[in-house]
Design an enzyme around this catalytic site. Structure first.
Site, PDB file in Angstrom:
ATOM      1  N   LYS A   1       1.738   4.496  -9.594  1.00 15.18           N
ATOM      2  CA  LYS A   1       2.130   3.583  -8.516  1.00 15.18           C
ATOM      3  C   LYS A   1       1.781   2.153  -8.924  1.00 15.18           C
ATOM      4  O   LYS A   1       0.629   1.870  -9.287  1.00 15.18           O
ATOM      5  CB  LYS A   1       1.370   3.988  -7.256  1.00 15.18           C
TER       6      LYS A   1
HETATM    7  C1  E4P Z   1       2.315   4.240   0.755  1.00 17.24           C
HETATM    8  O1  E4P Z   1       2.402   4.772  -0.311  1.00 17.24           O
HETATM    9  C2  E4P Z   1       1.090   3.672   1.310  1.00 17.24           C
HETATM   10  O2  E4P Z   1       0.007   4.424   0.834  1.00 17.24           O
HETATM   11  C3  E4P Z   1       1.009   3.745   2.820  1.00 17.24           C
HETATM   12  O3  E4P Z   1       2.140   4.344   3.396  1.00 17.24           O
HETATM   13  C4  E4P Z   1       0.539   2.502   3.484  1.00 17.24           C
HETATM   14  O4  E4P Z   1       0.480   2.721   4.879  1.00 17.24           O
HETATM   15  P1  E4P Z   1      -0.325   1.751   5.860  1.00 17.24           P
HETATM   16  O5  E4P Z   1       0.470   0.525   6.092  1.00 17.24           O
HETATM   17  O6  E4P Z   1      -0.473   2.565   7.130  1.00 17.24           O
HETATM   18  O7  E4P Z   1      -1.649   1.449   5.194  1.00 17.24           O
END
Ligand code: E4P
Length: 217
Positions: free
Chosen positions: A83
């Site tokens: 990622k």
């Molecule tokens: C995606 O890969 C992220 O880990 C995640 O969806 C972020 O979500 P949040 O905005 O609730 O922290």
């Protein structure tokens, strides 16, 4: 539609995985902090449990350091999706990883223009953050619709992974639009089963059944 679970909490992943609800997992530095676990250790445990892609995020900000971190993360297991953030360095690292045959999840996407760049850089997944857009009074679901249209116009193969999901409505909205994947916290996935009329109906059936005096087993 594929279901990824947005957590590094192993017991929560196991519960949903045992029900066949888990097609993959996404983690990020905040979720690793919340788990209280070592990133390499917990990611390995998740990869051993789940057969689909498990996103593990780099934390460097320069491409060459991201590439070093990503290569180390990729060694954890064959189902790692590296990622990277949607910055110019992140896109550079994405291209390098994709050229080596690694899955890449480009994260922190907040615009259709960013999503186009990720597709051009060979991303396996693009993660538009819909909840964080809604938080600042923008329309996260609309962004998913825009990206779907653009990717379909040009047959981009990058999968739309709707992220930052806060509610069951987010999931049904992006399912209607045709997001390829959703990633949501376990609590939101479990909340999909809830309906007050189900509870009310079940209550009535239980009362009527008791009056029959019968047993099935
Ligand atoms: C995606 O890969 C992220 O880990 C995640 O969806 C972020 O979500 P949040 O905005 O609730 O922290």
């Amino acid at each position: 539609m594929k279901f990824f679970v947005d957590t590094a909490d192993v017991p929560s992943i196991k519960e949903l995985n045992d029900l066949g609800m888990v097609d993959g997992v996404t983690t990020n530095p905040s979720l690793i902090l919340k788990s209280g676990r070592d990133i390499l250790e917990v990611t390995k445990e998740i990869c051993d449990m789940v057969s689909g892609p498990v996103s593990a995020e780099v934390v460097a900000t320069e491409a060459k350091d991201m590439i070093a971190e990503g290569m180390k993360l990729a060694k954890i297991a064959s189902n790692i999706a590296i990622k990277v953030p949607l910055t110019w360095d992140g896109l550079t690292a994405c291209k390098a990883f994709a050229s080596e045959g690694h899955m890449v999840n480009v994260t922190l996407c907040f615009s259709a223009a960013q999503a186009i760049l990720a597709a051009k850089a060979g991303a396996t997944f693009i993660s538009p953050f819909i909840g964080r857009l809604d938080d600042i009074n923008l329309d996260g679901v609309q962004l998913i619709e825009d990206i779907r249209t653009i990717y379909d116009n040009y047959n981009f193969e990058t999968e739309i992974l709707a992220a930052s999901i806060r509610s069951v409505n987010h999931i049904t909205d992006v399912a209607r639009i045709g997001a390829d994947v959703i990633t949501a916290p376990p609590s939101v996935i479990k909340a999909m089963a809830n309906h007050p009329l189900t509870d009310k109906g079940l209550d009535q059936f239980m009362k009527d059944w008791a009056k029959t005096g019968q047993k099935i087993v």
